[in-house]
Each structure stands twice: as structure tokens, then as C-alpha cells.
Design a protein around this motif. Structure first.
Motif, short mmCIF file in Angstrom:
data_model
loop_
_atom_site.label_atom_id
_atom_site.label_comp_id
_atom_site.label_asym_id
_atom_site.label_seq_id
_atom_site.Cartn_x
_atom_site.Cartn_y
_atom_site.Cartn_z
N ILE A 292 38.84 31.64 52.10
CA ILE A 292 39.67 32.13 50.83
C ILE A 292 40.69 33.73 52.15
O ILE A 292 41.14 33.50 51.49
N LEU A 293 39.35 34.39 52.07
CA LEU A 293 39.78 35.56 52.92
C LEU A 293 40.31 35.11 53.99
O LEU A 293 41.26 35.75 54.21
N GLU A 294 40.50 34.49 54.86
CA GLU A 294 40.95 33.87 56.12
C GLU A 294 41.42 33.69 55.80
O GLU A 294 42.93 33.49 56.25
N ARG A 295 42.30 32.69 54.97
CA ARG A 295 43.89 32.25 54.34
C ARG A 295 44.59 32.82 53.99
O ARG A 295 45.65 33.23 53.96
N LEU A 296 44.59 34.00 53.18
CA LEU A 296 45.25 34.79 52.89
C LEU A 296 45.37 35.84 53.78
O LEU A 296 46.85 36.48 54.02
N ALA A 297 44.80 36.23 54.54
CA ALA A 297 44.79 37.15 55.78
C ALA A 297 45.91 36.37 56.96
O ALA A 297 46.70 36.78 56.98
N LEU A 298 45.46 35.29 57.35
CA LEU A 298 46.86 34.19 57.80
C LEU A 298 48.38 33.90 57.18
O LEU A 298 49.28 34.05 57.87
N ILE A 299 48.05 33.68 56.16
CA ILE A 299 49.20 33.83 55.27
C ILE A 299 50.04 35.16 55.27
O ILE A 299 51.45 35.09 55.46
N LYS A 300 49.77 36.20 55.58
CA LYS A 300 50.30 37.58 55.33
C LYS A 300 50.60 37.90 56.63
O LYS A 300 51.81 38.70 56.68
N GLU A 301 49.82 37.42 57.87
CA GLU A 301 49.97 38.02 59.39
C GLU A 301 51.05 37.25 59.88
O GLU A 301 51.73 37.61 61.45
N ALA A 302 51.50 35.90 59.31
CA ALA A 302 51.64 35.25 59.95
C ALA A 302 53.46 34.74 60.10
O ALA A 302 54.18 35.65 59.14
N LYS A 303 53.94 34.36 61.37
CA LYS A 303 54.94 34.78 61.51
C LYS A 303 56.13 33.40 61.67
O LYS A 303 55.32 32.42 61.87
N PRO A 304 57.22 33.21 61.03
CA PRO A 304 57.56 32.33 61.25
C PRO A 304 58.22 31.49 62.94
O PRO A 304 57.98 31.81 63.29
N LEU A 305 58.05 29.78 62.90
CA LEU A 305 57.50 29.88 64.02
C LEU A 305 59.28 29.44 63.89
O LEU A 305 60.22 30.05 65.29
#
Length: 491
Positions: A292-305
Motif C-alpha cells: 500500500i505504501l509503495e502504491r501511495l508513493a507511486l501515485i504521489k510522485e508520478a508525472k503524466p505521460l
């Protein structure tokens, strides 16, 4: 007013039954050949059995060459008529030849109306009910017609592959001309003149038929789920690849469907609070804190394609549509699987298939229905492998011969044996050795798997015929006693 005729049992909607393209019943001259070939290797089967797949037609002493030996076989029920039916959407052509006057072909057209077929059935009962069986030849693709006629004891059905009728038609119409009326006439003629080369279809018991229908329905639903998941993946790669990473590239789950229905874009997903996302993952039984923590981190740091609205908006709408379809489909797959498990568990033959290596809850019921419950349906194992498209076909002319894939067969049943053989490689040592031996001999994957399925069918046939479950230890000892190379573990 035609009188109402009640069927002998309730109708069940089933997949079209398949019929073997040959029979060996009563063919004593081939008995030795058959007994030798069932122990031969997969490829040798085609060379040794191929030229004699169709038994020799024997004529009665003094019989006319145009007269079939099957007109009135000794010891069989009295026959009344031969019927060929060409079924279409708007009208149905029927050609009838009575046994009393087979040279006269009676042509009739049944309208595509609600009670038209029932009225015709009532007419057949009134005319032939006291005289004997009415033999009906029709294409096996006409499943609805077969299911309705099989409910009446008056009819004996002979479904044939559409390609058989097409090839028979070319014998008399080399120009390629085709019409419904002549086709119905050819079907009745084929049945009257060559019944000894056809095989009557006997439906399995209701439990087996229902299980067979559920098996195929589940597989169709699973295939649809795969199609939706693959299309969703291709769309996400255009604008929202993070979703694939969050879902670990698995789009077939309720978690994936719900996430994409609620938040089909990265911008929408990033607006959701971490507490709400955590609650969402918990609600879908994804409760590993690290994940869950990995997913939340990915969502927060993601940049749009991409930020191009012309791509994001229509593609996101498409993904939402597909995800909603996927979400609606998943409960029905679960319901299919629950019902299949219930019926398979209550089936008297389930013990023959539930312990097979690699079969599992999906393939074991499919193997059961492929064999059925009528122990007289198959006389030798090669009947099963030929019917289901596992045995190859030999084509020979003069000194030239070749072996090729068997196309004419029930595809779903062939798929069942192919998939079972594939899964057995992981769970059965001798199967793994056999497969790797075939690969070492230059066979490609699918040819090697079909060869393994051919071997498995011989084993399963013996278990099914004698109602003895497969014993891996006993079979391994048999291989060792014969000095078989497959008794050794794969290197």
C-alpha cells in the motif's frame, strides 16, 4: 389441430454435439489393426490407421449395389423414414423418404414460426409413431434444432459436420451450386445410402449435459474477460501507464475494474486523499502495508505521460467503458465456477478426473464432459483422440504422404485436452520427460503438447472405461517395468 406431443425430458441448451468421422462398430476386419495402433507413437497413428479410418461397407448376399446395408439392420428397432433437414433463418427445408417408398423424396418447407416445428413433429408422430424410428440427418451446427428433436423418442439424430455436407455436395454439383432444398435432399440421401458410415448421436444424462454447457459458458466469459483486459492495457499505455504499475499489470481483477471506473486518469487519482485510497485497497483485500505504501508513493510522485486533452479525455472514457464491462462480467464468472464445482462434486464420475495432475477445478470438469457417461460411445482410445482433433491426419497419394493437423473437430474439446496436457508438464514427471523428449526430437511446442495429449487420452480412456482412477505411482511402475525412457526424470 395437431395433437401435442410431450417430450420425454426437459430441454437443456447445450453446445453443438460433435460426431466422430468414422466408426468401428462391427468392423471385425479392423480389430487387429486398431489394437496395434493404440499403443503406437503419436505420429505413427496417422500412418497406420489413416488409410483405414473408414470401415469397409459390406453388402448382404443378393443386395443391390445402390442399397445400404443399414436399411434394416438385424436386431435394431424398425425404421420408418429418413429425413434430411436444412435449417435456415427464414424457412427450413425438409426432405423425407419413407422406408416403404425410398425412391420418392417428399419436400416440405417449415416456416420460421413459433409453433411450426411443433406442428411438424406432431405430424411425424401421427404418420410414423406406430411404424418405427424416424432417422434425421442435419448439420451439427444447428444446435437449437438438435436440442428440440432429441427430446422425442421417435427421432434418431445423425448430426454431421457442415464440411461433410459441403464435400458430399461437390460430388454432384461440381459447379459450386447450392440451395436449401437440394441440400436437404442430399442429407436424406446421405443418411439412407451411407448410414453404416454415420453414427447416431445419443445425448448424455442431464447432469453431464448441464455441466458441459456451464464449462463452455465459463470459458467464453473468461475469454471475454481477457479481451477486455488486453484492450484496457493497450489504452492505458497511451496516457496512464502508472495504472498498470499500480495494478501489477493484472487488469482482470475487481480491484482493477473499480479503480479505473472511479479514477480513469492520473489527475483524478492524484486528487484522492491517501486515507481514501488506503480504504479502497483494504476494501479489495489488498492489505499488505508495504504494498500500500509503495502504491501511495507511486501515485504521489508520478508525472503524466501526456497532457494533451485530445488524447486523455476520449481514451479515459473508453477505459471507463471497458472497465465497467469488466466489472459487470466478474460476478458471473464466479457464479459459473461455483455452479460447475457443485455439479462436478455431485457427478458419479468426478473421482476419475479430480486427481489428475494439472487438471484443477477448471479442466477436470471439462475432461469429464469430453468423455461423457456412455461407456459404449467410444470403443477404443483412438476414437477419442480422433474425435477431439488430437490425432493427426495422414494424406497419401502414390509414394507421397504427409501428416497434418486435424481441423474438423469440436474446438472446445480439443482445447481442453491441449490445455490439460500443457498443465500436466508442470505437475507430472513422466509428462515433463515426454514433452522434453519431443522437443529434443525437433517438434515445436504445440506438436509436442498434442503428442502428450494423445498419450494422456490413452491413459484416461482406460481409466474411464474401467472406472478406475488414475494412479501416478502405478503408472510410473508400469513405465519402469517396460524400461521406458519416460520413467526417468527430465534432465
Amino acid at each position: 389441430m395437431a395433437k401435442e406431443i410431450k417430450p420425454k425430458f426437459g430441454l437443456i441448451f447445450l453446445p453443438s454435439p460433435a460426431q466422430p468421422n468414422h466408426r468401428r462398430a462391427g468392423n471385425l476386419r479392423l480389430g487387429r489393426i486398431v489394437s496395434e495402433t493404440i499403443t503406437s507413437r503419436y505420429k505413427e497413428f496417422a500412418f497406420r490407421l489413416g488409410p483405414r479410418e473408414r470401415p469397409v461397407t459390406l453388402l448382404r448376399k443378393g443386395a443391390n449395389m445402390n442399397e445400404s446395408v443399414a436399411d434394416q439392420p438385424i436386431g435394431t428397432p424398425q425404421l420408418a423414414a429418413y429425413v434430411g433437414i436444412d435449417w435456415a433463418d427464414q424457412k427450413h427445408d425438409v426432405v423425407l423418404r419413407s422406408v416403404d417408398n425410398p425412391a420418392k423424396a417428399e419436400h416440405q418447407v417449415i416456416k420460421s414460426e413459433l409453433n411450426a416445428l411443433n406442428d411438424w413433429i406432431a405430424q411425424m408422430h401421427e404418420r410414423f409413431g406406430a411404424k418405427g424410428k424416424v432417422l434425421v440427418c442435419l448439420e451439427q451446427s444447428r444446435g437449437a434444432l438438435i436440442y428440440q428433436l432429441m427430446a422425442y423418442e421417435l427421432f434418431e439424430l445423425y448430426p454431421i459436420n457442415p464440411s461433410q455436407l459441403a464435400n458430399y455436395r461437390k460430388t454432384f454439383f461440381s459447379s459450386g451450386a447450392k440451395d436449401d432444398g437440394p441440400d436437404a435432399d442430399l442429407l436424406s440421401e446421405l443418411l439412407m445410402c451411407h448410414r453404416d458410415r454415420l453414427k447416431a448421436w445419443k445425448p448424455d444424462d442431464q447432469l453431464t449435459r448441464e455441466l458441459a454447457t456451464l464449462n463452455e459458458g465459463r470459458r467464453n466469459a473468461v475469454d471475454r474477460r481477457t479481451e477486455l483486459a488486453n484492450e484496457i492495457k493497450s489504452q492505458l499505455k497511451l496516457y496512464f501507464p502508472l495504472a498498470l504499475q499500480i495494478l501489477e499489470n493484472d487488469i482482470t481483477t475487481a480491484l482493477a475494474a473499480d479503480l479505473l471506473v472511479q479514477w480513469p486518469t492520473l489527475a483524478e487519482l492524484q486528487k484522492v486523499s491517501p486515507s481514501k485510497l488506503r480504504k479502497f485497497f483494504y476494501g479489495h483485500n489488498s492489505r499488505q502495508e508495504k504494498k500500500i505504501l509503495e502504491r501511495l508513493a507511486l501515485i504521489k510522485e508520478a508525472k503524466p505521460l501526456t497532457t494533451d486533452a485530445a488524447i486523455i479525455r476520449p481514451t479515459a472514457l473508453r477505459v471507463k467503458l471497458l472497465a465497467q464491462q469488466l466489472k459487470s462480467l466478474l460476478p458471473f464468472i464466479a457464479e459459473y465456477e461455483k455452479r460447475i464445482a457443485e455439479l462436478f462434486g455431485s457427478h458419479p464420475d468426478s473421482f476419475l478426473f479430480d486427481n489428475l495432475p494439472g487438471a484443477g477445478p477448471a479442466l477436470a470438469p471439462r475432461l469429464l464432459t469430453a468423455f461423457g457417461t456412455d461407456r459404449d460411445r467410444f470403443e477404443v482410445a483412438s476414437d477419442v483422440s480422433t474425435l477431439n482433433g488430437i490425432a493427426p491426419v495422414r494424406v497419401a497419394s502414390g509414394k507421397r504422404s504427409s501428416v497434418h493437423f486435424r481441423w474438423a473437430c469440436p474446438k472446445f474439446q480439443r482445447q481442453s485436452f491441449h490445455e490439460f496436457a500443457t498443465h500436466s508438464i508442470r505437475f507430472c514427471p513422466w509428462a515433463q520427460t515426454y514433452y522434453q523428449t519431443q522437443i529434443a526430437r525437433g517438434k515445436d511446442h504445440h506438436v509436442a503438447v498434442r503428442a502428450l495429449a494423445f498419450k494422456w487420452i490413452r491413459i484416461l480412456f482406460a481409466c474411464w472405461k474401467n472406472r478406475v482412477p488414475y494412479d501416478p505411482e502405478r503408472y510410473l511402475k508400469a513405465l519402469q517395468s517396460r524400461g521406458s525412457e519416460y520413467a526417468q526424470p527430465a534432465v
